[in-house]
Write an enzyme that holds these catalytic residues in place. Sequence first.
Site, short mmCIF file in Angstrom:
data_model
loop_
_atom_site.label_atom_id
_atom_site.label_comp_id
_atom_site.label_asym_id
_atom_site.label_seq_id
_atom_site.Cartn_x
_atom_site.Cartn_y
_atom_site.Cartn_z
N TYR A 125 0.80 -1.22 0.00
CA TYR A 125 0.00 0.00 0.00
C TYR A 125 0.84 1.28 0.00
O TYR A 125 0.30 2.36 0.19
CB TYR A 125 -0.91 0.02 1.23
CG TYR A 125 -2.23 -0.66 0.96
CD1 TYR A 125 -2.27 -2.01 0.65
CD2 TYR A 125 -3.42 0.04 1.00
CE1 TYR A 125 -3.47 -2.64 0.39
CE2 TYR A 125 -4.62 -0.59 0.75
CZ TYR A 125 -4.64 -1.93 0.45
OH TYR A 125 -5.84 -2.55 0.20
N LYS A 177 2.05 -15.04 3.55
CA LYS A 177 2.16 -15.78 2.29
C LYS A 177 3.65 -16.03 2.04
O LYS A 177 4.19 -15.76 0.95
CB LYS A 177 1.52 -14.97 1.15
CG LYS A 177 1.40 -15.67 -0.18
CD LYS A 177 0.31 -16.72 -0.23
CE LYS A 177 0.35 -17.50 -1.53
NZ LYS A 177 -0.67 -18.55 -1.62
N ASP A 212 -4.35 -17.74 1.95
CA ASP A 212 -5.42 -18.39 1.18
C ASP A 212 -6.12 -19.46 2.03
O ASP A 212 -7.36 -19.54 2.05
CB ASP A 212 -4.92 -18.96 -0.15
CG ASP A 212 -3.54 -19.57 -0.07
OD1 ASP A 212 -2.82 -19.32 0.91
OD2 ASP A 212 -3.16 -20.32 -0.98
N ASP A 236 -6.60 -5.88 4.69
CA ASP A 236 -7.70 -5.17 4.05
C ASP A 236 -8.78 -6.16 3.63
O ASP A 236 -9.98 -5.96 3.89
CB ASP A 236 -7.13 -4.43 2.81
CG ASP A 236 -8.11 -3.46 2.22
OD1 ASP A 236 -9.09 -3.09 2.90
OD2 ASP A 236 -7.91 -3.05 1.07
#
Length: 342
Positions: A125, A177, A212, A236
């Site tokens: 971001y 991740k 995920d 987010d």
Amino acid sequence: MSTRIPATLIAGDGIGPEIVDATLAVLDALAAPFEWDRQIAGLAGVQQAGDPLPAATLDSIRRTRLALKGPLETPSGGGYRSSNVRLREAFKLFANLRPARTIVPGGRFDNIDLVVVRENLEGLYIGHEHYVQIDDDPHAVAMATGLNTRAGCRRIIDFAFQHAIRLGRKKVTIVHKANIMKALTGIFKETAEQLYEQKYKGQIVMETVIIDACAMKLVLDPWQFDVLVTTNLFGDILSDLVAGLVGGLGMAPGANIGADAAIFEAVHGSAPDIAGQGKANPTALLLAAAMMLDHVQRADLGDRLRRAIHDTLNIDQVRTGDLGGRAGTRAYTQALVARVKG
Ligand code: NAI
């Protein structure tokens, strides 16, 4: 009588002024100790002061270090930069706190009580993006740079552990991740594991999960989670996901907490499709105001406000349209005020 606490108030765009008015009416009934300094931002800032984040608004928050904010409109694609992102940067609001708790039972998921802690300043971001032209296509390639620092990871993970322990929570889940983005999110996982060993082992449980798999588990069995902490983009997405588990954005509050200030808001946007129609549900902003009361050590008032919301929705059965009810913003607010006073 307690002393008044100066706080900045930004009504915001779209439904912002309607839900802020409703929130103020309920806070007044509660005799909440805030002394408001009204300021503008977003589209209202552009229209009235030529800036989506006018200097006077920044000065006010610098002084009060505390704000309640309605949603601000941000144009997609081009246009001005998000005032929300600029506020986070200006006041180093590194932690975004999104509790999700079932208030109206009987939905698809009952008895949800989760907190998502999102890193608010780093990750993907940071706004380092550009296009590369190939031949006559100026947008042939799009690139973005992500950035996570050891210090930034440590700060947010430490915050999440502290928050979890303070609330008597049992478990903190580190969401990452690191199998694919080995550096960008590997540093987050690695820092969490180190911090846990050094500081929190034995006080609370920590687990790590890949984003995920986390998304799937949250939908299949959300009750296995307690407090989740993650990097900016994943946070987010997950914070909207958990808002969905408890009845959607109309019920989801958020707090942006930093070293220099704390800003409380609804998670939803300015809802231009229903603005000015008297239909907006102010619950998310009211729940944000309850978090603000907790933050200024008035959890007694925060709890009373949450109880009034619960009773209005479930005992009085007064609900706005987004919750399947027939009340407009005003009728719902009146019912809440009656509950607070009664
Ligand atoms: P949105 O959250 O404003 O609206 C999505 C849908 O939910 C709409 O159908 C809307 O009517 C409904 N909705 C939202 N809040 C509601 C409420 N309190 N009561 C009843 N219904 C409600 O999202 P959208 O349309 O994507 O964004 C609109 C604008 O808001 C954009 O300019 C966006 O940038 C901005 N935005 C600002 C945020 C903030 O200031 N924190 C957060 C998200 C979006």
